[in-house]
Design an enzyme around this catalytic site. Structure first.
Site, PDB file in Angstrom:
ATOM      1  N   LYS A 274      -2.364  -6.259 -13.651  1.00 25.35           N
ATOM      2  CA  LYS A 274      -2.864  -5.048 -14.361  1.00 25.35           C
ATOM      3  C   LYS A 274      -3.875  -5.294 -15.372  1.00 25.35           C
ATOM      4  O   LYS A 274      -4.106  -6.484 -15.702  1.00 25.35           O
ATOM      5  CB  LYS A 274      -1.761  -4.421 -15.331  1.00 25.35           C
ATOM      6  CG  LYS A 274      -0.553  -3.712 -14.692  1.00 25.35           C
ATOM      7  CD  LYS A 274       0.583  -3.602 -15.454  1.00 25.35           C
ATOM      8  CE  LYS A 274       1.686  -2.738 -14.844  1.00 25.35           C
ATOM      9  NZ  LYS A 274       1.417  -1.276 -14.192  1.00 25.35           N
ATOM     10  N   ARG A 348       9.631   0.513  -6.723  1.00 21.96           N
ATOM     11  CA  ARG A 348      10.354   1.001  -5.471  1.00 21.96           C
ATOM     12  C   ARG A 348      10.969  -0.180  -4.879  1.00 21.96           C
ATOM     13  O   ARG A 348      12.066   0.121  -4.170  1.00 21.96           O
ATOM     14  CB  ARG A 348       8.969   1.786  -4.695  1.00 21.96           C
ATOM     15  CG  ARG A 348       8.095   1.113  -4.369  1.00 21.96           C
ATOM     16  CD  ARG A 348       6.966   1.928  -3.949  1.00 21.96           C
ATOM     17  NE  ARG A 348       6.333   2.445  -5.241  1.00 21.96           N
ATOM     18  CZ  ARG A 348       5.049   3.227  -5.206  1.00 21.96           C
ATOM     19  NH1 ARG A 348       4.961   3.771  -4.064  1.00 21.96           N
ATOM     20  NH2 ARG A 348       4.453   3.706  -6.351  1.00 21.96           N
TER      21      ARG A 348
END
EC number: 3.4.11.1
Length: 490
Positions: A274, A348
């Site tokens: 990130k 996920r």
């Protein structure tokens, strides 16, 4: 803060009071009674313009040690939920600046559109507790609290039991929200997967209705939870799946409701790193797990006659020589294979194995809660959590709970077309669905692992924490989920 309900003659009270004043110089019933005792002092103040019914306007009348706080409440029968929150906040803030130790709150006479006394009282308590929250466990110098206010008594002439129930529900929910905020605000060098497991064990120690089981990486490997484990490979902190079983249904074999929370105690993105800006906020990537923990606290306090299993999927996603890579293909616990296109789409992967794991409980339904996608924040902002579900009845029940709790959620579509975006040339699924509809394709990905039970997904990426001056966890969607469970009680 202590809360109670009282049916009393306000004009005979010597305790301090909150009294509603409405627009068009309209006095509330309580104000009219009190005005007689005060020989028209309230009427005179309204006529002179010292106070008006405009929301946020306040006038404090001093009578010895008693403080009569006149509160502008807008137009009676037209007050919105947002306005009511402002009214409560302004009134309590003013009371804290006085010498009052106890307040009798006659703002119960304010009629909120489409709401009843129960909601009026419950929302007031939740608002006060929210504003009282301070997280400064790691500050050497604590904030000074000079307020003497210690008790609020809700005035009501009828529906006494309804008001008492509202206080009971609100205090439990507020306790759950605080518990969720406390662990979410905790720094990631302290709050890691083992810390989440410790909190789950301590909760079981406090409540005889909860039993906690913690599953480590060794057992995960035996179970084939390879997607979950892949995310954890870059961290020295072992992944922990904390399972809190609350059983209080009259039928001990009744199918449980399962709440599964994403618990990324820090998410650097892994190899798909990130940007540095605001990366500190990625400690909040465990707010799904924190909210499940908060809900379990609340229902244990309320002793709801249900069977509920709360799961915190604890993990860290960091770059390392052992970290999983873009291009890897993972075999999930369900047997489906997943091609990793981006290691920052890790939530996920943790959740897909968790959703397969909870099949063993033969659940009545499963709700997962996760700070899953930035796309959800783009779509809905910071006011509504995203809701995705394969079951219309479950989705409608959650929407109803969101409205009752004033913890908003908005349902997103989940049609078959979105599955097309998850196709991979090399595996059954890709872990990323491309640029468009990211919040929906994330939900669509998870739906492939929920074929054996009714399922809903709450994406709280936009609602779990605030940025800027009010930076910190919100505790959402604890209120929504507790309301959902309250609605399940037959």
């Amino acid at each position: 803060m202590k809360y109670s309900v009282k049916q009393t003659a306000l004009e005979q009270e010597n305790k301090s009071l909150f009294i509603a004043i409405f627009e068009n110089q309209e006095l509330s019933p309580a104000a009219l009674k009190l005005d007689l005792k005060l020989k028209g002092e309230i009427t005179e103040a309204v006529k002179n313009g010292e106070v008006s019914g405009k929301i946020g306007r306040i006038l404090v009348l001093r009578h010895g040690a008693q403080r009569i706080i006149l509160v502008g409440c807008g137009k009676q029968n037209e007050v919105t939920e947002r306005q009511y929150k402002q009214i409560i906040q302004k009134a309590v803030k003013t009371a804290k600046e006085t010498i009052a130790t106890t307040i009798i709150n006659a703002l119960t006479e304010v009629k909120i559109k489409d709401r009843d006394l129960y909601w009026n009282v419950r929302f007031a308590v939740e608002t006060i507790e929210e504003d009282n929250y301070i997280f400064e466990q790691f500050k050497s110098k604590k904030s000074e609290n000079n307020s003497k206010l210690a008790e609020i008594i809700f005035y009501t002439e009828e529906n006494h039991e309804q008001a008492e129930l509202a206080i009971r529900h609100a205090t439990a929910i507020s306790s759950g929200v605080k518990a969720a905020k406390d662990i979410a605000n905790c720094p990631p060098n302290i709050c890691n997967p083992a810390y989440l497991a410790e909190q789950a064990n301590q909760l079981a120690g406090r409540s005889s209705l909860i039993e906690t089981t913690v599953i480590g990486e060794k057992e995960m490997r035996k179970l084939g939870m390879n997607a979950y484990l892949a995310v954890s490979c870059g961290s020295k902190n072992e992944a922990k799946l904390s399972v809190m079983e609350y059983r209080n249904h009259e039928n001990p074999n009744a199918k449980p409701i399962v709440l599964a929370g994403k618990g990324l105690t820090f998410d650097a993105g892994g190899i798909s790193l990130k940007p540095a800006a605001d990366m500190d906020e990625m400690k909040y990537d465990m707010c799904g797990a924190a909210s499940v923990y908060g809900v379990m606290n609340a229902i244990a306090e309320l002793q709801l006659p249900l069977n509920v299993i709360g799961v915190m999927a604890g993990c860290e996603n960091l770059p390392d020589g052992n970290a999983y890579r873009p291009g890897d293909i993972l075999t999930t616990m369900s047997g489906l294979t997943v091609e990793v296109l981006n290691t920052d789409a890790e939530g996920r992967l943790v959740l897909c194995d968790t959703l397969t794991y909870v099949e063993r409980f033969e659940p009545e339904l499963v709700i997962d809660v996760a700070t899953l996608t930035g796309a959800c924040v783009v779509a809905l902002g910071q006011h509504n959590s995203g809701l995705v579900s394969t079951d219309d009845n479950l989705a409608q029940d959650l929407e109803r709970a969101a409205k009752l709790a004033n913890d908003k959620a908005w349902r997103l579509p989940l049609s078959e077309e979105y599955q097309e975006q998850l196709k991979s040339k090399f595996a059954d699924l890709a872990n990323l669905g491309g640029r468009w509809g990211g919040a929906i394709t994330a939900g669509a990905f998870l739906s492939n692992f929920t074929k054996n039970y009714p399922w809903a997904h709450l994406d709280i990426a936009g609602t779990a924490w605030l940025q800027g001056q009010n930076k910190g966890a919100t505790g959402r969607p604890v209120s929504l989920l507790v309301q959902f469970l309250l609605n399940q009680v037959k």
